[in-house]
Every structure is written in C-alpha cells, then in structure tokens.
Design a protein around this motif. Structure first.
Motif, mmCIF file in Angstrom:
data_model
loop_
_atom_site.group_PDB
_atom_site.id
_atom_site.type_symbol
_atom_site.label_atom_id
_atom_site.label_comp_id
_atom_site.label_asym_id
_atom_site.label_seq_id
_atom_site.Cartn_x
_atom_site.Cartn_y
_atom_site.Cartn_z
ATOM 1 N N GLY A 237 92.777 19.224 53.937
ATOM 2 C CA GLY A 237 92.609 20.022 55.140
ATOM 3 C C GLY A 237 91.302 20.776 55.151
ATOM 4 N N ILE A 238 91.118 21.549 56.220
ATOM 5 C CA ILE A 238 89.938 22.403 56.358
ATOM 6 C C ILE A 238 90.149 23.672 55.546
ATOM 7 C CG2 ILE A 238 88.545 23.719 58.002
ATOM 8 C CD1 ILE A 238 89.367 21.679 60.137
ATOM 9 N N CYS A 239 89.095 24.119 54.871
ATOM 10 C CA CYS A 239 89.163 25.332 54.048
ATOM 11 C C CYS A 239 88.071 26.306 54.475
ATOM 12 C CB CYS A 239 88.967 25.010 52.570
ATOM 13 S SG CYS A 239 90.221 23.948 51.831
ATOM 14 N N GLN A 240 88.325 27.590 54.282
ATOM 15 C CA GLN A 240 87.280 28.600 54.434
ATOM 16 C C GLN A 240 86.961 29.131 53.052
ATOM 17 O OE1 GLN A 240 88.023 32.221 56.866
ATOM 18 N NE2 GLN A 240 86.053 31.760 57.810
ATOM 19 N N LEU A 241 85.741 28.841 52.592
ATOM 20 C CA LEU A 241 85.353 29.129 51.218
ATOM 21 C C LEU A 241 84.025 29.870 51.178
ATOM 22 C CD1 LEU A 241 86.254 25.662 49.695
ATOM 23 C CD2 LEU A 241 87.301 27.829 49.030
ATOM 24 N N PRO A 242 83.777 30.623 50.094
ATOM 25 C CA PRO A 242 82.471 31.263 49.936
ATOM 26 C C PRO A 242 81.370 30.211 49.901
ATOM 27 C CG PRO A 242 84.058 32.176 48.388
ATOM 28 C CD PRO A 242 84.705 30.975 48.995
ATOM 29 N N SER A 243 80.254 30.511 50.563
ATOM 30 C CA SER A 243 79.181 29.509 50.640
ATOM 31 C C SER A 243 78.616 29.168 49.272
ATOM 32 C CB SER A 243 78.066 30.021 51.561
ATOM 33 O OG SER A 243 77.513 31.232 51.064
ATOM 34 N N PHE A 244 78.640 30.130 48.308
ATOM 35 C CA PHE A 244 78.065 29.833 46.997
ATOM 36 C C PHE A 244 78.869 28.770 46.250
ATOM 37 C CE2 PHE A 244 81.227 32.896 45.553
ATOM 38 C CZ PHE A 244 81.581 32.435 44.300
ATOM 39 N N MET A 245 80.147 28.593 46.619
ATOM 40 C CA MET A 245 80.983 27.617 45.941
ATOM 41 C C MET A 245 80.805 26.196 46.474
ATOM 42 S SD MET A 245 84.592 29.692 45.502
ATOM 43 C CE MET A 245 85.300 28.332 44.586
ATOM 44 N N VAL A 246 80.234 26.058 47.662
ATOM 45 C CA VAL A 246 80.211 24.739 48.300
ATOM 46 C C VAL A 246 78.808 24.210 48.564
ATOM 47 C CG1 VAL A 246 82.459 25.142 49.375
ATOM 48 C CG2 VAL A 246 80.380 25.720 50.634
ATOM 49 N N LEU A 293 71.085 41.091 40.659
ATOM 50 C CA LEU A 293 71.340 39.652 40.598
ATOM 51 C C LEU A 293 71.812 39.112 41.939
ATOM 52 C CD1 LEU A 293 71.835 36.946 39.094
ATOM 53 C CD2 LEU A 293 74.098 37.849 38.462
ATOM 54 N N PHE A 294 72.774 39.800 42.545
ATOM 55 C CA PHE A 294 73.324 39.325 43.820
ATOM 56 C C PHE A 294 72.281 39.328 44.934
ATOM 57 C CE2 PHE A 294 78.034 40.531 42.827
ATOM 58 C CZ PHE A 294 78.036 39.590 41.822
ATOM 59 N N SER A 295 71.300 40.238 44.841
ATOM 60 C CA SER A 295 70.300 40.330 45.906
ATOM 61 C C SER A 295 69.292 39.188 45.865
ATOM 62 C CB SER A 295 69.562 41.670 45.813
ATOM 63 O OG SER A 295 68.717 41.712 44.672
ATOM 64 N N VAL A 296 69.156 38.532 44.716
ATOM 65 C CA VAL A 296 68.146 37.471 44.585
ATOM 66 C C VAL A 296 68.741 36.098 44.302
ATOM 67 C CG1 VAL A 296 66.418 39.123 43.805
ATOM 68 C CG2 VAL A 296 67.803 37.924 42.109
ATOM 69 N N CYS A 297 70.019 36.025 43.968
ATOM 70 C CA CYS A 297 70.631 34.738 43.622
ATOM 71 C C CYS A 297 70.636 33.821 44.843
ATOM 72 C CB CYS A 297 72.057 34.940 43.119
ATOM 73 S SG CYS A 297 72.909 33.391 42.747
ATOM 74 N N PRO A 298 70.023 32.638 44.775
ATOM 75 C CA PRO A 298 69.979 31.730 45.926
ATOM 76 C C PRO A 298 71.374 31.344 46.447
ATOM 77 C CG PRO A 298 68.411 31.038 44.247
ATOM 78 C CD PRO A 298 69.256 32.107 43.635
ATOM 79 N N LEU A 299 72.332 31.239 45.544
ATOM 80 C CA LEU A 299 73.681 30.823 45.969
ATOM 81 C C LEU A 299 74.349 31.859 46.871
ATOM 82 C CD1 LEU A 299 75.212 29.274 42.710
ATOM 83 C CD2 LEU A 299 74.470 28.075 44.760
ATOM 84 N N LEU A 300 73.923 33.121 46.771
ATOM 85 C CA LEU A 300 74.563 34.179 47.544
ATOM 86 C C LEU A 300 73.807 34.530 48.821
ATOM 87 C CD1 LEU A 300 75.755 36.598 44.726
ATOM 88 C CD2 LEU A 300 77.100 34.954 46.026
ATOM 89 N N GLN A 301 72.732 33.826 49.090
ATOM 90 C CA GLN A 301 71.999 34.074 50.322
ATOM 91 C C GLN A 301 72.648 33.295 51.453
ATOM 92 O OE1 GLN A 301 69.927 36.575 49.674
ATOM 93 N NE2 GLN A 301 70.656 36.159 47.603
ATOM 94 N N ALA A 302 72.593 33.840 52.664
ATOM 95 C CA ALA A 302 73.205 33.193 53.817
ATOM 96 C C ALA A 302 72.545 31.849 54.072
ATOM 97 C CB ALA A 302 73.082 34.081 55.042
ATOM 98 N N ILE A 303 73.342 30.826 54.320
ATOM 99 C CA ILE A 303 72.825 29.507 54.644
ATOM 100 C C ILE A 303 73.371 29.077 55.997
ATOM 101 C CG2 ILE A 303 72.657 28.841 52.221
ATOM 102 C CD1 ILE A 303 75.166 27.132 52.622
#
Length: 306
Positions: A237-246, A293-303
């Motif tokens: 099915g469709i999931c709503q997941l954190p962007s850093f995980m996908v 770390l969270f402010s610069v981590c590419p995985l946590l930036q909005a995509i």
C-alpha cells in the motif's frame, strides 16, 4: 567527601528511587553512592531517605533539600559552562535514546565527528521507537519526533523532519496513482500506530494551506518505520514516511513519490531531558552536536522529487 558529589548522588537516588540505578547513571559503584548519601545525612544531621527492602522514598526534609539542591546544581553547571565553554573537558558516560531509523541512517554514521570532538564521552545509544521513562531507565536525553506531550520534560528543538507519500511501482501499476487526496480513501494504505496509545494515525497533508487528515482502506498498521519501508516495498500500500528514509529508494526506482503537491508540513524534532535534572555539559554537548548535524545532513533537507 566532596559536597557537590554527595549532593549529586542524593538527587539522582531521589529521581530514580534506587541506589543501584543511581550508581549506574553516575557510573559509580553502588557502595560509593550509598556512602555519599550517608555522609550527606550525617553532615546535615537529618534523615533524607526512607529505606526499606522494597523501595526508597524521600522524607519531608529530604524533599526540601532536593528542591534546593537541584537549583544549586543547575546554577553551578550553568556557571561552569559559561566560564569554561572554550576549554571544558567534556567527559563521562552519556546514555541517549533515538528513533531507530534516525539513528541508523543519520546519527550513527556521523559519530566519528562526535568522538573527534568529545573523545572522553562514553556514549550509549538506544535505537528504539518505544516510549521510555527517562528517570526510570537512567536515560540522559532522547530525540523524538513531533510536539512533546510530557510536561515533565524540557524540549529543545533540534530540527525538522519532512514526510512524504510513497508507494512501490508494483502497487501503482496494479491500483493506479491517486491524483488528489480525495482518491486516497479508495487505496490501500500502510499506517503508523502508536505503541503507547494504540492510535492509528491518518495521512497528514496540506491542500492550499489547509491541513488534511486522510485515511485509506487499511489492512495493515505498523509501529516501526523500518518495517513500514519493507511493507511499502512489498507493494502492500501507500505509506507516509520520513523523506530521509526513502531518498535512496526513490533514486533507485524501488519507490515512487505520490501526491507531491500535497506534502505534509515538517514535523519538529526535539531533544528531551528531565526538567528536574541539571543539564550536564555532556548532555548539552550532545544536543548542540545533534542540532548542528540535523541542520546540514543532506538526508534531512526538504526534497521535492519529480
């Protein structure tokens, strides 16, 4: 015997209601902590704790002393941190708890930098999604997603987490791609549920600035982010997941984004610690490092995927 050490030992025993847990928290032998509290009672000439074979409780005098001791410890810690911030040698055992996916993908890979800055900290990280009692389990601080609901904890905002709707190509080929939030009730969804309350959460979206809560035809709910990724990849099915995980799965084509124009607002990420425990230099160092770390981590930036 140092007055600061005896005061710290006493406050930790009160908070954890156990000499054993207090000793573990302070990285000291239990006999040392017990001796420190006895020395404190002897110096003050009052009984601070009721001790039985089953439990420890604070006396009236002990409660009054505890409140003043906590204030003094806080003031002392803040004063030392302000005067010695540039040269303080941060050290000791530090126990934290973080969501498993965040620890696996973001925090743990960055730890070489943390230990380069703070080589004398012995770090213990719990990677778990379950609710925990910081005082009961001797945890110094936790990282959690969403607005804090426990008024006994101090919250420090350390970042924002973006969520997005995703599905596997196989699912979309079989059931089609939703064109708007109105289509979601006709689709299969894998939703997250709270281990603490059992609540199953709907998808959270925004449409022209209006927040929406949308449910789907649900056959499956899961309380773990990594397991939700597996369910999505299996075409459940469709999931709503954190962007850093996908992000990596979107890049490889194993997942596809859905309804990208209706993304949810970012969720706050907070560092939480007990309000009645002084903020030590090692906890402060970890929180500051995580925020950076969270402010610069590419995985946590909005995509915004295509």
């Amino acid at each position: 015997m140092d007055r600061f050490d005896t005061m710290l030992a006493f406050t930790r025993v009160v908070e954890l209601e156990s000499f054993t847990k207090a000793a573990l928290s302070l990285n000291l032998p239990k006999t040392t902590v017990s001796a420190q509290v006895l020395a404190l009672e002897k110096r003050l000439r009052v009984k601070l704790l009721h001790r039985t074979t089953r439990r420890i409780s604070v006396t009236t005098d002990g409660a009054a002393y505890y409140e003043r001791a906590i204030r003094l410890l806080n003031e002392l810690e803040e004063t030392e941190a302000a005067l010695n911030q540039a040269t303080v040698n941060v050290k000791g055992r530090l126990r934290v708890d973080v969501p498993a996916p965040l620890g696996r993908l973001v925090i743990i890979p960055a730890l070489p930098d943390f230990f380069k800055r703070y080589p004398d900290i012995q770090l213990e990280i719990g990677c778990d999604d379950r609710p925990i009692d910081l005082l009961e389990e001797g945890v110094d601080c936790v990282i959690r997603i969403g607005n804090p609901v426990d008024s006994t904890l101090v919250a420090r905002r350390v970042g924002t987490m973006q969520f997005m709707l995703v599905a596997s190509p196989a699912y979309l080929e079989t059931y089609g791609r939703p064109a708007s939030p109105d289509d979601l009730p006709h689709h299969q969804g894998v939703h997250f549920f709270s281990s603490k309350t059992g609540k199953v959460y709907p998808f959270l979206l925004t449409q022209e600035g209006v927040k929406l809560e949308v449910a789907t035809t649900r056959q499956l709910a899961i309380n773990n982010g990594d397991a939700m990724v597996s369910a999505c990849l299996a075409g459940l099915g469709i999931c709503q997941l954190p962007s850093f995980m996908v992000q990596a799965l979107l890049a490889s084509g194993e997942m596809e984004s859905v309804l990208t124009d209706f993304g949810a607002e970012g969720f706050p990420m907070n560092a939480l610690y007990p309000q009645n425990r002084h903020l030590s230099s090692k906890v402060r160092a970890f929180i500051e490092w995580v925020a950076e770390l969270f402010s610069v981590c590419p995985l946590l930036q909005a995509i915004r995927p295509a």
